[in-house]
Scaffold this motif. Sequence first.
Motif, PDB file in Angstrom:
ATOM      1  N   VAL A 114     -21.210  -9.937 -14.647  1.00 63.49           N
ATOM      2  CA  VAL A 114     -21.535 -11.042 -13.918  1.00 63.49           C
ATOM      3  C   VAL A 114     -20.644 -12.239 -13.653  1.00 63.49           C
ATOM      4  N   THR A 115     -20.979 -12.794 -12.575  1.00 60.53           N
ATOM      5  CA  THR A 115     -20.024 -13.789 -12.220  1.00 60.53           C
ATOM      6  C   THR A 115     -20.053 -14.992 -13.072  1.00 60.53           C
ATOM      7  N   ALA A 116     -19.213 -16.064 -12.918  1.00 62.42           N
ATOM      8  CA  ALA A 116     -19.073 -17.293 -13.660  1.00 62.42           C
ATOM      9  C   ALA A 116     -20.470 -18.046 -13.425  1.00 62.42           C
ATOM     10  N   ASP A 117     -20.721 -17.949 -12.074  1.00 62.31           N
ATOM     11  CA  ASP A 117     -22.282 -18.563 -11.941  1.00 62.31           C
ATOM     12  C   ASP A 117     -23.349 -17.955 -12.440  1.00 62.31           C
ATOM     13  N   GLU A 118     -23.433 -16.636 -12.246  1.00 60.92           N
ATOM     14  CA  GLU A 118     -24.298 -16.042 -12.984  1.00 60.92           C
ATOM     15  C   GLU A 118     -24.560 -16.261 -14.471  1.00 60.92           C
ATOM     16  N   ALA A 119     -23.614 -16.112 -14.934  1.00 59.73           N
ATOM     17  CA  ALA A 119     -23.183 -16.298 -16.599  1.00 59.73           C
ATOM     18  C   ALA A 119     -23.738 -17.728 -16.998  1.00 59.73           C
ATOM     19  N   ARG A 120     -23.376 -18.876 -16.185  1.00 61.04           N
ATOM     20  CA  ARG A 120     -24.005 -19.906 -16.263  1.00 61.04           C
ATOM     21  C   ARG A 120     -25.509 -20.251 -16.206  1.00 61.04           C
ATOM     22  N   ASP A 121     -26.160 -19.268 -15.069  1.00 60.03           N
ATOM     23  CA  ASP A 121     -27.482 -19.425 -14.879  1.00 60.03           C
ATOM     24  C   ASP A 121     -28.250 -18.551 -16.028  1.00 60.03           C
ATOM     25  N   LEU A 122     -27.667 -17.538 -16.619  1.00 61.94           N
ATOM     26  CA  LEU A 122     -28.241 -16.965 -17.594  1.00 61.94           C
ATOM     27  C   LEU A 122     -28.552 -17.498 -18.762  1.00 61.94           C
ATOM     28  N   ARG A 123     -27.492 -18.448 -19.225  1.00 62.56           N
ATOM     29  CA  ARG A 123     -27.167 -19.222 -20.301  1.00 62.56           C
ATOM     30  C   ARG A 123     -28.522 -20.489 -20.280  1.00 62.56           C
ATOM     31  N   HIS A 124     -28.640 -20.698 -18.885  1.00 64.34           N
ATOM     32  CA  HIS A 124     -29.593 -21.827 -18.633  1.00 64.34           C
ATOM     33  C   HIS A 124     -31.025 -21.030 -18.570  1.00 64.34           C
ATOM     34  N   GLY A 125     -31.137 -20.123 -18.807  1.00 66.33           N
ATOM     35  CA  GLY A 125     -32.641 -19.404 -18.772  1.00 66.33           C
ATOM     36  C   GLY A 125     -32.877 -19.071 -17.406  1.00 66.33           C
ATOM     37  N   LYS A 126     -32.139 -19.176 -16.276  1.00 62.38           N
ATOM     38  CA  LYS A 126     -32.275 -18.817 -15.203  1.00 62.38           C
ATOM     39  C   LYS A 126     -32.405 -17.135 -14.731  1.00 62.38           C
TER      40      LYS A 126
ATOM     41  N   ILE B 194     -21.791  -9.287 -19.248  1.00 60.03           N
ATOM     42  CA  ILE B 194     -20.319  -9.660 -19.422  1.00 60.03           C
ATOM     43  C   ILE B 194     -19.584 -10.623 -18.531  1.00 60.03           C
ATOM     44  N   ASP B 195     -19.225 -11.649 -18.929  1.00 60.29           N
ATOM     45  CA  ASP B 195     -18.541 -12.860 -17.938  1.00 60.29           C
ATOM     46  C   ASP B 195     -17.301 -12.294 -17.476  1.00 60.29           C
ATOM     47  N   PRO B 196     -16.744 -12.851 -16.278  1.00 53.96           N
ATOM     48  CA  PRO B 196     -15.202 -12.602 -15.998  1.00 53.96           C
ATOM     49  C   PRO B 196     -14.128 -12.496 -16.945  1.00 53.96           C
ATOM     50  N   ASP B 197     -14.286 -13.561 -17.994  1.00 51.78           N
ATOM     51  CA  ASP B 197     -13.304 -13.683 -18.808  1.00 51.78           C
ATOM     52  C   ASP B 197     -13.521 -12.568 -20.044  1.00 51.78           C
ATOM     53  N   GLY B 198     -14.691 -11.594 -20.046  1.00 54.01           N
ATOM     54  CA  GLY B 198     -14.918 -10.815 -20.962  1.00 54.01           C
ATOM     55  C   GLY B 198     -15.705 -11.100 -22.206  1.00 54.01           C
ATOM     56  N   ARG B 199     -16.370 -12.380 -21.928  1.00 53.84           N
ATOM     57  CA  ARG B 199     -17.067 -12.822 -23.133  1.00 53.84           C
ATOM     58  C   ARG B 199     -18.584 -12.146 -22.803  1.00 53.84           C
TER      59      ARG B 199
END
Length: 298
Positions: A241-253, A270-275
């Motif tokens: 996922v992209t950084a924006d998608e990672a943020r959205d997923l973490r926020h329940g979106k 997995i986010d762009p930093d491998g997390r």
Amino acid sequence: MTSAPRGILLVDKPGGITSHDVVARARRALQTRKIGHAGTLDPMATGLLVLGVGPATRLLTYIVGLDKTYEATIRLGVATDSDDADGVETARADAVAVAAVTDDAISDGVAALSGPISQVPSRVSAIKVGGRRAYDLARAGEHVELAARTVTISRFEVTGIRRQDDMIDLDVVVDCSSGTYIRALARDLGAALGVGGHLTALRRTRIGPFVVDGAVGEIAPDTELRSDAAVAASVLGAFPVTADEARDLRHGKRLPGAAARMVTANPAAIDPDGRLVGIVERRGDDVKSIMNMAEEPL
């Protein structure tokens, strides 16, 4: 300030200690209380035990149900109350009966215990009955009756046969679904052959994609942990996922229209930093997180 440890640790459990003992040792060595394990091994057993450390304990629920491989020794001719060598002998066949057990009969018995089978777990097991462990009930002298369950034995291979006057030792390799009791296989094979049987050695060599080769025998403060992202991806498949998608997923979106990118049912985002962001699922054409991980510092 050193960050708290997180990740997955593969341990080669020695014999004579419980799985909880291994967790206790890991807690002392890594100086954290938040450690769990996937798939209990009996004290007699050795081999692969998967530990989750810190936030990675949340991944254990996805690991415990994976299929497994065991190497074991089954002794025919003697039955015990626990179906293994730690129990009390309950029956012993005479030498004539044991000598009458042919190699072909053993092969037929093994074949009958292969594929999908109905198995009654050993009464000395960790299964709960009325809120209490079966082994506690059995050791207290109470009657324990466990329900049969369907398990799958995808490989039950005899690799060695050693005959003595009144017993036969079989070395075997078993690939099986989660929830299979190898002790129960030994018991049921012995019963089918009319001479009784129990387990004298057990070693777990694989859980899903993880093998005992490379697992640590001793846990030290500097023992390297496997990243939760790498482990989740190996078990569930990766969903970049992209950084924006990672943020959205973490926020329940939800991620609109992203389901077309999924290659497994519940992959690891997995986010762009491998997390590891979390575990996701399809919701129509969208993707939504079903389990979020605490964000790992870079």
